[in-house]
Design a protein around this motif. Sequence first.
Motif, PDB file in Angstrom:
ATOM      1  N   ASP A  81       0.840  -1.202   0.000  1.00 22.97           N
ATOM      2  CA  ASP A  81       0.000   0.000   0.000  1.00 22.97           C
ATOM      3  C   ASP A  81       0.869   1.243   0.000  1.00 22.97           C
ATOM      4  O   ASP A  81       1.860   1.325   0.707  1.00 22.97           O
ATOM      5  CB  ASP A  81      -0.903   0.010   1.237  1.00 22.97           C
ATOM      6  N   ILE A  82       0.474   2.218  -0.798  1.00 20.79           N
ATOM      7  CA  ILE A  82       1.157   3.505  -0.863  1.00 20.79           C
ATOM      8  C   ILE A  82       0.109   4.572  -0.607  1.00 20.79           C
ATOM      9  O   ILE A  82      -0.898   4.638  -1.316  1.00 20.79           O
ATOM     10  CB  ILE A  82       1.807   3.732  -2.240  1.00 20.79           C
ATOM     11  N   GLU A  83       0.332   5.406   0.385  1.00 21.21           N
ATOM     12  CA  GLU A  83      -0.601   6.495   0.644  1.00 21.21           C
ATOM     13  C   GLU A  83      -0.501   7.510  -0.486  1.00 21.21           C
ATOM     14  O   GLU A  83       0.576   7.749  -1.031  1.00 21.21           O
ATOM     15  CB  GLU A  83      -0.291   7.193   1.967  1.00 21.21           C
ATOM     16  N   LEU A  84      -1.626   8.115  -0.828  1.00 21.80           N
ATOM     17  CA  LEU A  84      -1.649   9.135  -1.869  1.00 21.80           C
ATOM     18  C   LEU A  84      -0.664  10.255  -1.552  1.00 21.80           C
ATOM     19  O   LEU A  84       0.073  10.718  -2.419  1.00 21.80           O
ATOM     20  CB  LEU A  84      -3.069   9.694  -2.026  1.00 21.80           C
ATOM     21  N   ILE A 136       2.530  11.628  -3.957  1.00 21.24           N
ATOM     22  CA  ILE A 136       2.759  13.032  -4.337  1.00 21.24           C
ATOM     23  C   ILE A 136       4.090  13.520  -3.781  1.00 21.24           C
ATOM     24  O   ILE A 136       4.843  14.225  -4.460  1.00 21.24           O
ATOM     25  CB  ILE A 136       1.585  13.916  -3.858  1.00 21.24           C
ATOM     26  N   GLN A 137       4.428  13.137  -2.548  1.00 21.70           N
ATOM     27  CA  GLN A 137       5.705  13.524  -1.939  1.00 21.70           C
ATOM     28  C   GLN A 137       6.879  12.995  -2.758  1.00 21.70           C
ATOM     29  O   GLN A 137       7.890  13.680  -2.915  1.00 21.70           O
ATOM     30  CB  GLN A 137       5.798  13.000  -0.499  1.00 21.70           C
ATOM     31  N   SER A 138       6.742  11.789  -3.314  1.00 17.02           N
ATOM     32  CA  SER A 138       7.805  11.219  -4.136  1.00 17.02           C
ATOM     33  C   SER A 138       8.064  12.086  -5.369  1.00 17.02           C
ATOM     34  O   SER A 138       9.219  12.346  -5.719  1.00 17.02           O
ATOM     35  CB  SER A 138       7.431   9.799  -4.564  1.00 17.02           C
ATOM     36  N   VAL A 139       6.999  12.567  -6.021  1.00 13.35           N
ATOM     37  CA  VAL A 139       7.162  13.452  -7.177  1.00 13.35           C
ATOM     38  C   VAL A 139       7.844  14.748  -6.746  1.00 13.35           C
ATOM     39  O   VAL A 139       8.776  15.227  -7.394  1.00 13.35           O
ATOM     40  CB  VAL A 139       5.801  13.740  -7.850  1.00 13.35           C
ATOM     41  N   GLN A 190       0.338  16.741 -14.428  1.00  8.92           N
ATOM     42  CA  GLN A 190      -0.961  16.099 -14.323  1.00  8.92           C
ATOM     43  C   GLN A 190      -0.774  14.723 -13.697  1.00  8.92           C
ATOM     44  O   GLN A 190       0.043  13.935 -14.152  1.00  8.92           O
ATOM     45  CB  GLN A 190      -1.615  15.983 -15.693  1.00  8.92           C
ATOM     46  N   MET A 191      -1.531  14.472 -12.649  1.00 11.47           N
ATOM     47  CA  MET A 191      -1.430  13.198 -11.948  1.00 11.47           C
ATOM     48  C   MET A 191      -2.809  12.547 -11.898  1.00 11.47           C
ATOM     49  O   MET A 191      -3.816  13.228 -11.743  1.00 11.47           O
ATOM     50  CB  MET A 191      -0.899  13.405 -10.535  1.00 11.47           C
ATOM     51  N   GLU A 192      -2.833  11.240 -12.045  1.00  7.92           N
ATOM     52  CA  GLU A 192      -4.080  10.498 -11.958  1.00  7.92           C
ATOM     53  C   GLU A 192      -3.802   9.189 -11.229  1.00  7.92           C
ATOM     54  O   GLU A 192      -2.838   8.497 -11.538  1.00  7.92           O
ATOM     55  CB  GLU A 192      -4.634  10.216 -13.355  1.00  7.92           C
ATOM     56  N   PHE A 193      -4.625   8.891 -10.246  1.00  6.68           N
ATOM     57  CA  PHE A 193      -4.467   7.674  -9.460  1.00  6.68           C
ATOM     58  C   PHE A 193      -5.813   6.989  -9.295  1.00  6.68           C
ATOM     59  O   PHE A 193      -6.846   7.648  -9.268  1.00  6.68           O
ATOM     60  CB  PHE A 193      -3.956   7.995  -8.040  1.00  6.68           C
ATOM     61  N   THR A 194      -5.788   5.690  -9.170  1.00  6.68           N
ATOM     62  CA  THR A 194      -6.945   4.955  -8.687  1.00  6.68           C
ATOM     63  C   THR A 194      -6.680   4.740  -7.213  1.00  6.68           C
ATOM     64  O   THR A 194      -5.614   4.248  -6.833  1.00  6.68           O
ATOM     65  CB  THR A 194      -7.105   3.607  -9.410  1.00  6.68           C
ATOM     66  N   ILE A 195      -7.614   5.163  -6.368  1.00  5.47           N
ATOM     67  CA  ILE A 195      -7.397   5.073  -4.932  1.00  5.47           C
ATOM     68  C   ILE A 195      -8.490   4.253  -4.268  1.00  5.47           C
ATOM     69  O   ILE A 195      -9.573   4.061  -4.818  1.00  5.47           O
ATOM     70  CB  ILE A 195      -7.339   6.471  -4.267  1.00  5.47           C
ATOM     71  N   GLU A 196      -8.169   3.777  -3.097  1.00  8.18           N
ATOM     72  CA  GLU A 196      -9.123   3.093  -2.243  1.00  8.18           C
ATOM     73  C   GLU A 196      -9.170   3.872  -0.940  1.00  8.18           C
ATOM     74  O   GLU A 196      -8.133   4.167  -0.350  1.00  8.18           O
ATOM     75  CB  GLU A 196      -8.657   1.659  -1.989  1.00  8.18           C
ATOM     76  N   LEU A 197     -10.366   4.261  -0.520  1.00  8.03           N
ATOM     77  CA  LEU A 197     -10.506   4.978   0.745  1.00  8.03           C
ATOM     78  C   LEU A 197     -10.742   3.970   1.848  1.00  8.03           C
ATOM     79  O   LEU A 197     -11.584   3.090   1.728  1.00  8.03           O
ATOM     80  CB  LEU A 197     -11.676   5.970   0.671  1.00  8.03           C
ATOM     81  N   ALA A 203      -6.413   7.818   1.881  1.00  9.83           N
ATOM     82  CA  ALA A 203      -6.509   7.387   0.491  1.00  9.83           C
ATOM     83  C   ALA A 203      -5.251   6.601   0.151  1.00  9.83           C
ATOM     84  O   ALA A 203      -4.138   7.080   0.362  1.00  9.83           O
ATOM     85  CB  ALA A 203      -6.638   8.602  -0.426  1.00  9.83           C
ATOM     86  N   TRP A 204      -5.427   5.400  -0.353  1.00  6.76           N
ATOM     87  CA  TRP A 204      -4.315   4.532  -0.729  1.00  6.76           C
ATOM     88  C   TRP A 204      -4.309   4.361  -2.233  1.00  6.76           C
ATOM     89  O   TRP A 204      -5.335   4.087  -2.842  1.00  6.76           O
ATOM     90  CB  TRP A 204      -4.447   3.173  -0.060  1.00  6.76           C
ATOM     91  N   VAL A 205      -3.140   4.492  -2.870  1.00  4.31           N
ATOM     92  CA  VAL A 205      -3.013   4.288  -4.304  1.00  4.31           C
ATOM     93  C   VAL A 205      -3.135   2.793  -4.574  1.00  4.31           C
ATOM     94  O   VAL A 205      -2.510   1.978  -3.902  1.00  4.31           O
ATOM     95  CB  VAL A 205      -1.662   4.816  -4.826  1.00  4.31           C
TER      96      VAL A 205
END
Length: 109
Positions: A3-6, A10-13, A37-44, A56-58
């Motif tokens: 799991d990677i937190e959203l 963003i912090q990695s970028v 531009q960033m787009e993610f599929t996330i799971e809350l 929110a997890w990527v």
Amino acid sequence: MTDIELADAIQSVRDQLIEAATRSAGRPVVFEVGDIQMEFTIELRKEVKAGAKVKAWVVEAGADGTRTTGQTHKVAFTLKPTNAATGGPWKVGNEDLGSTDGFGAGPGE
């Protein structure tokens, strides 16, 4: 799946942009970073142990075929990086000064 937190994604970028800018310090050529531009599929998910905090997890694309659209959400946004010190555009460069040797020369020249 890890799991990677959203926020971590963003912090990695952000960290990589800072690293690119650091490498270009004092160099004659830099590039202005345009909109990102960033787009993610996330799971809350609600984390009970953390005081009922929602995070929110990527989600890795195709990682789990059992997930349904009711559990995942698509998030898209645009970031416009600016220099915190000047308020101007963020600039990055490259440590290698490069060379124009052979520029415009034909094959074998």
